[in-house]
Design an enzyme around this catalytic site. Structure first.
Site, short mmCIF file in Angstrom:
data_model
loop_
_atom_site.label_atom_id
_atom_site.label_comp_id
_atom_site.label_asym_id
_atom_site.label_seq_id
_atom_site.Cartn_x
_atom_site.Cartn_y
_atom_site.Cartn_z
N ASP A 1 -19.13 -13.36 -20.20
CA ASP A 1 -19.70 -13.41 -18.81
C ASP A 1 -21.19 -13.81 -18.61
O ASP A 1 -21.54 -14.58 -17.98
CB ASP A 1 -19.61 -12.00 -17.93
CG ASP A 1 -18.37 -11.41 -18.03
OD1 ASP A 1 -17.30 -12.22 -18.43
OD2 ASP A 1 -18.17 -10.11 -17.86
N CYS B 1 5.44 -5.95 1.57
CA CYS B 1 5.86 -4.56 1.42
C CYS B 1 5.24 -3.73 2.52
O CYS B 1 5.64 -4.15 3.81
CB CYS B 1 5.16 -4.14 0.05
SG CYS B 1 6.05 -2.47 -0.40
N TYR B 2 4.25 -3.05 2.27
CA TYR B 2 3.49 -2.27 3.50
C TYR B 2 3.07 -3.20 4.60
O TYR B 2 3.07 -3.10 5.70
CB TYR B 2 2.34 -1.51 2.83
CG TYR B 2 1.53 -0.86 3.99
CD1 TYR B 2 2.06 0.42 4.55
CD2 TYR B 2 0.34 -1.26 4.57
CE1 TYR B 2 1.46 1.14 5.53
CE2 TYR B 2 -0.39 -0.76 5.67
CZ TYR B 2 0.22 0.51 5.95
OH TYR B 2 -0.55 1.20 6.99
N LYS C 1 -11.92 -12.92 -14.71
CA LYS C 1 -12.17 -13.26 -16.03
C LYS C 1 -11.61 -14.67 -16.60
O LYS C 1 -12.32 -15.20 -17.40
CB LYS C 1 -11.65 -12.14 -17.05
CG LYS C 1 -12.19 -11.89 -18.54
CD LYS C 1 -13.83 -11.52 -18.55
CE LYS C 1 -14.32 -11.37 -19.98
NZ LYS C 1 -15.28 -10.50 -20.06
N HIS D 1 7.79 -7.53 -3.88
CA HIS D 1 6.51 -8.54 -4.20
C HIS D 1 6.64 -9.60 -5.04
O HIS D 1 7.00 -9.51 -6.27
CB HIS D 1 5.74 -7.12 -5.18
CG HIS D 1 5.27 -5.89 -4.59
ND1 HIS D 1 3.97 -6.11 -3.93
CD2 HIS D 1 6.13 -4.70 -4.37
CE1 HIS D 1 4.13 -4.75 -3.42
NE2 HIS D 1 5.39 -4.06 -3.81
N GLU E 1 4.27 -11.46 -6.31
CA GLU E 1 3.19 -11.70 -7.00
C GLU E 1 3.53 -11.32 -8.27
O GLU E 1 2.58 -11.60 -9.40
CB GLU E 1 1.72 -10.92 -6.41
CG GLU E 1 1.99 -9.55 -6.31
CD GLU E 1 2.75 -8.85 -5.34
OE1 GLU E 1 2.21 -7.62 -4.81
OE2 GLU E 1 3.58 -9.54 -4.52
N GLY F 1 0.73 -1.36 0.09
CA GLY F 1 -0.02 -0.05 -0.07
C GLY F 1 0.84 1.17 -0.06
O GLY F 1 2.00 1.35 0.43
#
Length: 540
Positions: free
Chosen positions: A253, A106-107, A396, A194, A196, A79
């Site tokens: 969708d 991180c944060y 998605k 990070h 990710e 963040g």
């Protein structure tokens, strides 16, 4: 009562439907607490890609709520705030006493340190971009050699200067002496980088160590399992007699949602397809062929083209276009829905997980609206149906996988996203029959050439835009003063960020030549090389 996605988000965050038992209750699950990182959705996608269910929630969730939700692990996101600042998002220190494995990123790591008595300070030099991480030890780094160096992605201005009491430093970098730590007795872990993002090549290994070695998760979040459990849930919620209607757009969708519900309730599902005259070339025919002939679903098509075009006459403001399209859609849909019968109890919507989580900020309030969401939503309270959103826990790409599991044809499952207001927001100016025909033909040529070049599946979204300008040209030895078509194509994982697609020049040349020669009224074609941000994917 039917509520908009934004209203439901503000009331319930991102919980599964309160009707019946949410499908996620049958899986191990990870709770992601969002502190405002640009990468929070990416964390969730990485966890889902490991076949583990997860949800994103704001820091306002109480300890009692977290206990009841019963996660196998808790990830604290990054963040933009400083843990020592005022009015910044934080967490109840009791979170660290639950016995549930916690991973701070991180944060999130800085918050762990702050809550545990460590020292977080402003770094002498902001660390943004690639860095070399030196691994010392630790359960997160199982499979790494002691002293091994590996590239990671950093994005921080603060760092942990001193590890909290009871913690061991497990990795460092030149700018971050405490780049990773873990508690010696409790399952508390933090990394300053990070894992990710793709720029951390071995980030997947680190997350998998957390999910499977530390949390003990079972990787059973698969399309097949989702279909099986969601069909059972829909049957339980709807019951044996109620009828269901679905507002079908022809997009991925709503199509997947319709087929999933049809598997659960059979011929008690009726799909309503409103042809507003803003569709791509031959789109109505494709929808009718797929749903009536191939899938055997009760489909009712409403031809409302004249009504929509009358409402849009003379309108150029994009938000006003959306309002008029949405309002007219509601009127047309309401009339057709009531004609289905009095025993209709449920309305299907193709709401996806990003639609839900984007309505909340890390501080618990609604996010800033960039523009009205493309999907037609927020049907009025006067419609006496309960809402059924079978896909609201999915991203998605997961929806596409479920569609394939259900047997939908690839040309429908793999098709590019298309906005609810259709071509109206790809005409920058007045929506007239002439402009629609011009754009429809140009867009069809563009798609044909992309497919012929074998590039369609490499692109997240590609479309043509009719610009509100004219330019001088020469065609057939004559001076022309005609319309301009802009081409847009982007690559993306989820539409949250996007990069423009680098076409081979010869493909763009063929597209431009065909449009200029085959579409009357166009003499110039341009290509959009804007990324998101700063631009959005759609032009309006």
């Amino acid at each position: 009562m039917v509520r908009t996605v934004q209203e439901r988000g503000r009331e319930t965050g991102v919980q599964a439907d309160t009707e019946g038992v949410g499908v996620s209750a049958h899986h191990d699950r990870i709770l992601i607490i969002d502190f405002g990182s640009q990468y929070t959705q990416l964390i969730a996608r990485r966890v889902r890609e490991a076949h583990v269910y997860c949800e994103i929630h704001p820091p306002s969730r109480t300890i009692e709520w977290i206990r009841a939700w019963n996660p196998k692990g808790i990830i604290l996101s990054g963040g933009p705030s400083s843990v020592y600042g005022e009015s910044v998002p934080t967490a109840d220190p009791e979170l660290l006493e639950l016995g549930t494995p916690v991973l701070g990123l991180c944060y999130g790591m800085q918050l762990l340190a702050h809550l545990s008595g460590g020292k977080v300070v402003r770094a002498s030099r902001r660390e943004y971009g690639r860095a070399q991480l030196r691994v010392e030890d630790g359960r997160l780094f199982h499979g790494f050699g002691r002293g091994e160096e590996t590239p990671v992605w950093m994005s921080h201005g603060d760092h942990v200067d001193t590890a909290p009491p009871g913690y061991t430093v497990t990795a460092s970098s030149v700018n971050s002496p405490v780049a990773a730590f873990e508690h010696r007795q409790r399952p508390l872990f933090g990394v300053q980088f990070h894992p990710e993002v793709a720029h951390t090549p071995r980030g997947g290994e680190i997350l998998n160590n957390y999910l499977f070695e530390i949390c003990g998760c079972t990787p059973d979040w698969t399309p097949g399992h989702f279909v099986e459990t969601e069909v059972a849930r829909i049957q339980e919620v709807v019951g044996p007699t109620a009828r269901v209607i679905c507002g079908l757009s022809g997009g991925v969708d709503s199509s997947v949602a319709a087929v999933l519900v049809h598997r659960a309730v059979g011929d008690r599902l009726t799909c309503i397809f409103v042809d507003h005259g803003l569709l791509r070339l031959h789109e109505r025919d494709q929808v009718e062929q797929t749903f009536r002939r191939h899938l055997g679903i009760d489909l009712r098509v409403v031809d409302a083209q004249a009504r929509f075009l009358e409402k849009l006459a003379g309108i150029t403001d994009p938000e006003e276009k959306r309002r008029r399209i949405g309002g007219t859609f509601i009127d047309v849909f309401e009339s057709e829905a009531r004609a289905v019968g009095k025993d209709v109890g449920y309305l299907v919507q193709g709401t996806l997980y990003p639609d839900v989580i984007e309505s909340l900020s890390p501080l618990g309030g609604p996010s800033v609206t960039i523009k009205t969401h493309h999907n037609v939503g927020g049907l009025p309270e006067r419609l006496p149906f309960k809402l059924l959103e079978p896909l609201r826990e999915l991203f998605k790409d997961e929806v596409r996988q479920v569609g394939r599991e259900l047997g939908l044809p690839e040309e429908m499952v793999g098709r590019h996203p298309f906005p609810g207001p259709g071509l109206a927001i790809r005409i920058l100016g007045e929506v007239s029959p002439e402009n629609l025909e011009m754009l429809r033909r140009a867009d069809s040529i563009y798609t044909e050439e992309i497919r012929a070049a074998g590039l369609y599946d490499d692109i997240w979204q590609a479309f043509a835009v009719l610009l509100p300008v004219r330019s001088v040209g020469v065609q057939g030895d004559c001076r022309t003063y005609d319309q301009v078509i802009a081409l847009r194509a982007v690559t993306s994982r989820d539409g949250m960020t996007a990069d423009w697609f680098a076409f081979p020049p010869e493909v763009l040349a063929r597209v431009s030549n065909r449009i200029a020669n085959e579409v009357d009224g166009v003499n110039r074609v341009v290509y959009d090389v804007s990324s998101k941000p700063p631009a959005t994917i759609e032009w309006e």
